[in-house]
Design a protein around this motif. Structure first.
Motif, mmCIF file in Angstrom:
data_model
loop_
_atom_site.group_PDB
_atom_site.id
_atom_site.type_symbol
_atom_site.label_atom_id
_atom_site.label_comp_id
_atom_site.label_asym_id
_atom_site.label_seq_id
_atom_site.Cartn_x
_atom_site.Cartn_y
_atom_site.Cartn_z
ATOM 1 N N LYS A 93 41.013 84.112 48.273
ATOM 2 C CA LYS A 93 40.451 83.255 47.225
ATOM 3 C C LYS A 93 41.219 83.337 45.898
ATOM 4 O O LYS A 93 40.915 82.624 44.953
ATOM 5 C CB LYS A 93 38.959 83.557 47.040
ATOM 6 N N ALA A 94 42.257 84.167 45.867
ATOM 7 C CA ALA A 94 43.141 84.164 44.696
ATOM 8 C C ALA A 94 43.875 82.827 44.602
ATOM 9 O O ALA A 94 44.505 82.528 43.592
ATOM 10 C CB ALA A 94 44.134 85.310 44.815
ATOM 11 N N TYR A 95 43.796 82.023 45.645
ATOM 12 C CA TYR A 95 44.578 80.780 45.697
ATOM 13 C C TYR A 95 43.717 79.511 45.665
ATOM 14 O O TYR A 95 44.039 78.529 46.314
ATOM 15 C CB TYR A 95 45.500 80.798 46.925
ATOM 16 N N ASP A 96 42.615 79.547 44.978
ATOM 17 C CA ASP A 96 41.839 78.339 44.711
ATOM 18 C C ASP A 96 41.536 77.526 45.970
ATOM 19 O O ASP A 96 41.961 76.376 46.116
ATOM 20 C CB ASP A 96 42.599 77.472 43.679
ATOM 21 N N VAL A 97 40.812 78.146 46.874
ATOM 22 C CA VAL A 97 40.451 77.475 48.119
ATOM 23 C C VAL A 97 38.993 77.818 48.414
ATOM 24 O O VAL A 97 38.522 78.904 48.040
ATOM 25 C CB VAL A 97 41.379 77.951 49.272
ATOM 26 N N LEU A 98 38.262 76.903 49.014
ATOM 27 C CA LEU A 98 36.921 77.237 49.501
ATOM 28 C C LEU A 98 37.101 77.844 50.883
ATOM 29 O O LEU A 98 37.721 77.235 51.757
ATOM 30 C CB LEU A 98 36.036 75.994 49.566
ATOM 31 N N PHE A 99 36.542 79.042 51.051
ATOM 32 C CA PHE A 99 36.831 79.800 52.267
ATOM 33 C C PHE A 99 35.517 80.021 53.027
ATOM 34 O O PHE A 99 34.536 80.510 52.449
ATOM 35 C CB PHE A 99 37.460 81.137 51.855
ATOM 36 N N GLY A 100 35.482 79.634 54.279
ATOM 37 C CA GLY A 100 34.259 79.778 55.077
ATOM 38 C C GLY A 100 34.535 80.374 56.441
ATOM 39 O O GLY A 100 35.686 80.599 56.822
ATOM 40 N N VAL A 101 33.456 80.622 57.165
ATOM 41 C CA VAL A 101 33.569 81.158 58.527
ATOM 42 C C VAL A 101 32.850 80.209 59.467
ATOM 43 O O VAL A 101 31.745 79.744 59.160
ATOM 44 C CB VAL A 101 32.902 82.546 58.649
ATOM 45 N N GLN A 102 33.461 79.938 60.592
ATOM 46 C CA GLN A 102 32.732 79.197 61.618
ATOM 47 C C GLN A 102 32.008 80.208 62.495
ATOM 48 O O GLN A 102 32.623 81.119 63.044
ATOM 49 C CB GLN A 102 33.677 78.364 62.478
ATOM 50 N N LEU A 103 30.695 80.036 62.574
ATOM 51 C CA LEU A 103 29.878 80.964 63.371
ATOM 52 C C LEU A 103 29.670 80.368 64.753
ATOM 53 O O LEU A 103 29.303 79.195 64.889
ATOM 54 C CB LEU A 103 28.527 81.179 62.695
ATOM 55 N N MET A 104 29.915 81.192 65.750
ATOM 56 C CA MET A 104 29.786 80.648 67.103
ATOM 57 C C MET A 104 29.296 81.666 68.121
ATOM 58 O O MET A 104 29.422 82.873 67.945
ATOM 59 C CB MET A 104 31.116 80.083 67.583
ATOM 60 N N HIS A 105 28.725 81.122 69.168
ATOM 61 C CA HIS A 105 28.417 81.880 70.369
ATOM 62 C C HIS A 105 28.983 81.047 71.514
ATOM 63 O O HIS A 105 28.709 79.851 71.617
ATOM 64 C CB HIS A 105 26.899 82.053 70.505
ATOM 65 N N GLY A 106 29.783 81.676 72.367
ATOM 66 C CA GLY A 106 30.466 80.911 73.411
ATOM 67 C C GLY A 106 29.569 80.442 74.543
ATOM 68 O O GLY A 106 29.903 79.506 75.255
#
Ligand SMILES: Cc1cc2nc3c(=O)[nH]c(=O)nc-3n(C[C@H](O)[C@H](O)[C@H](O)COP(=O)(O)O)c2cc1C
Ligand code: SF4
Length: 641
Positions: A93-106
């Motif tokens: 996030k030092a680089y001006d980006v919105l950072f998220g996680v995709q949550l999954m169950h296979g």
């Protein structure tokens, strides 16, 4: 100017600086033995954040150990994951980006031998193993696992989460009638099939607060019989909006579908845009589209024509992490293009190997490359051969500051790859050659065409090192009757370069990638084509995604394929062979196209004995293999000198 693509957009209570999203990709590297993220994954994302993307997703965030899609994906199911995630978020996030996680169950598409799913129905393709139907208490527990995982993401500093409700994984399995035949409150009606998803959303909102943005990836079409369809997405979308979802990300396909989630070069660009366009008519929240959107101008037009609010890119950002910044500056020719081969990326990860990229061997090596120093002594490098290996090596040496001269025996550069690009649907292979050509031009690398490697040349340019990237050529097999036949005897190279006409009825000997694309090339011209493959499988060196589309084309072109073939002899106008325990005789053919093994071209290696200059072999000249080796060996040799 791409004014719409680079305009900001509100996502829940957040603002993305532009409308480019790096879609979730389960890259299958960068975690330790407990599936906590390591420096390898962090630097992979840092590099892409530096590249200027507005929003970015960690792929394959597992909410439960029993639903892990692949072995080396980051876990979100235990608080022990938080310290490493926090460190990753801080550095990215030092680089001006919105950072998220995709949550999954296979669910049933997990790689694990024992899988759970709404119903005990195995996935139609890709994975094997036992599938057990979930108990009601387990379903509720899994919904709660999504909530706990989202809380861990928020605590680690991520800006948002995306639920993986697409591509045939667990949430999608609940939604789709073909994978959910439950008769309780989680199966049957539309409401029951979507219950699991809404319980997950509620659980997340309880644990993270309603202001923590949740996006959803959902299929606009499963492209499989009795699957989830666009009408279902259109019905669900307003309900998701009402439930407080921040954005909808519309994709398509499941394991075994007729249209693939990760389509190869045969598929039109923007193959799922129409799905997002339809969904967008039914909601106010941002709608994201994805799927073979390759050129920045195309992404811009999708947004300016109101078909979607954001464009997601997967593989293009593997191929070039700096795609967004180059697009913003209008430097389109500098973007290293994804060629849609699916080989280094999805094919590798589904084989449980680390993901990479055929055109960018730096994927997964960012943490090593960042500390690389420029060479202490700049040298003069002479590269023989301007095929993909030679061009890639020339670029990499020139980037390091060396003086580079390329000599090419032929009039044109590109080698066998430029011939492969002539086959139907494979024109994008030329994109990577054009990228290299333009880069070399900009770097001031001289290419001498119609010039063979010679001692005079080595002396003239005072080369310190010679790189032999002289490629390969088809091998002529020794088979009874082959050299006596009255049929025209040619190679795949003769055919693809248009040097030899082959008549109407053609036998292609060889069922590897070159054999099949040559067969397709001929069938496309209306010829009757039979492929005789002496091996037990076809085109093993291709990714399964790419091969799938090629096989469909061959079916349409009525190309007849035989494998495990043992040839008795070629005759004047045909062949006698054995396949599937049966002896078959063909007559009335005009030509045999040889497309089996390739041999390295290494004549120039003899010059090494006459000079003190060191010679190095790369690509097909070292050993004939596919493009991935050509480019990675080219970059390796340049990095090692
Ligand atoms: C190696 C690889 C892994 C992927 N893993 C995921 C994943 O975990 N979740 C997901 O929603 N999509 C996944 N995808 C699909 C991409 O997000 C994207 O939808 C797809 O590649 C099509 O977009 P593109 O043509 O821009 O690559 C994966 C794709 C690749 C190439
Ligand atoms: S391996 Fe092929 S399809 Fe995958 S990102 Fe690289 S070029 Fe694109």
């Amino acid at each position: 100017m791409l004014t719409r693509l680079f305009s900001p957009i509100r996502i829940g209570n957040l603002t993305s600086k532009n409308r480019l999203l790096m879609s979730a990709m389960s890259i299958n590297f960068g975690v330790d033995e407990n599936c906590c993220v390591t420096d390898q994954l962090v630097e992979y994302f840092v590099e892409r954040a530096k590249g200027g993307v507005g929003m970015m997703l960690v792929g394959g965030g597992s909410v439960h150990p029993g639903g892990q899609e692949l072995p080396d994906l980051p876990q979100m199911y235990n608080d022990s994951c938080i310290p490493a995630l926090k460190d990753m978020v801080q550095r990215v996030k030092a680089y001006d980006v919105l950072f998220g996680v995709q949550l999954m169950h296979g669910g049933r598409q997990s790689y694990l031998p024992q899988k759970v799913a709404p119903s005990a129905i195995p996935a139609p393709a890709v994975v094997k193993g036992e599938v057990r139907a979930l108990e009601i208490a387990e379903i509720k527990e899994l919904a709660s696992c999504f909530g706990d995982s989202a809380r861990r993401c928020r605590d680690s500093g991520f800006d948002f989460v995306e639920l993986h409700g697409a591509h045939g994984y667990l949430i999608n399995q609940f939604l789709a009638p073909n994978s959910n035949i439950r008769t309780d409150e989680y199966g049957g009606s539309f409401e029951n099939r979507s219950r699991f998803l809404f319980e997950i959303i509620e659980d997340i909102q309880t644990k993270t607060g309603k202001d923590f943005p949740i996006g959803i990836r959902i299929n606009g079409n499963d492209y499989i019989e009795n699957g989830w369809e666009l009408k279902d997405t259109v019905r669900l979308a307003p309900l998701l909006e009402k439930a407080g979802i921040a954005y909808l990300h519309v994709s398509g396909g499941v394991y075994g579908s007729t249209e693939l989630t990760i389509p190869s070069m045969y598929t039109p660009h923007g193959c799922f845009v129409h799905l997002a366009e339809e969904v967008k008519k039914h909601v106010q929240i941002p709608v994201v589209t994805v799927g073979r959107i390759k050129y920045p101008e195309h992404a811009e037009s999708i947004i300016s024509e109101g078909k979607a609010d954001m464009v997601a890119f997967g593989r293009s950002f593997l191929a070039d992490p700096y795609y967004p910044e180059k697009a913003r500056k209008g430097e389109f020719a500098k973007i290293r293009p994804c060629i849609g081969c699916c080989l280094g990326c999805i094919h590798a990860v589904l084989a449980k190997e680390p993901g990479s990229c055929v055109v960018n061997p730096g994927v997964g090596r960012e943490y090593k490359l960042k500390d690389e120093k420029l060479p202490s002594r700049l040298q003069t490098i002479l590269i023989a051969g301007a095929g993909p290996a030679g061009l890639a090596a020339a670029r990499q040496f020139a980037l390091k500051g060396h003086k580079v001269v390329v000599c090419e025996k032929k009039q044109d550069s590109g080698g066998l790859l430029s011939l492969a690009a002539k086959a139907p649907g494979r024109g994008e292979l030329d994109d990577i050659l054009n990228f290299f050509r333009k880069e070399l031009d900009a770097l001031g690398v001289e290419i001498r065409h119609n010039t063979e490697l010679s001692l005079d040349l080595i002396h003239e340019i005072q080369a310190d090192q010679v790189i032999l990237a002289t490629g390969s050529m088809p091998d002529m097999p020794v088979i009874k009757g082959l050299f006596q036949t009255k049929m025209n005897l040619v190679t795949n190279v003769d055919v693809m370069s248009g040097k030899e006409a082959v008549g109407k009825n053609v036998i292609v000997l060889g069922g590897g990638m070159t054999g099949l694309i040559t067969a397709d090339f001929l069938a496309d011209q209306g010829k009757k084509v039979v492929v005789l493959n002496r091996k037990k499988s076809f085109a093993e060196e291709m990714s399964s995604n790419d091969r799938y589309y090629l096989r469909e084309r061959l079916k349409k072109g009525k190309v007849v394929l035989y494998k495990n073939v043992s040839i008795r002899q070629f005759t004047d106008d045909g062949v006698v062979f054995k396949a599937n325990g049966e002896e078959i005789t063909f007559t009335g053919f005009d030509a045999v196209v040889i497309s089996e093994k390739q041999s390295s071209i290494r004549d120039a290696k003899d010059l090494e004995k006459m000079t003190s200059v060191k010679f190095h072999l790369i690509g097909d000249a070292k050993s004939p293999r596919h493009l991935m080796y050509c480019i990675s060996e080219a970059e390796e040799i340049a990095d090692s000198i």
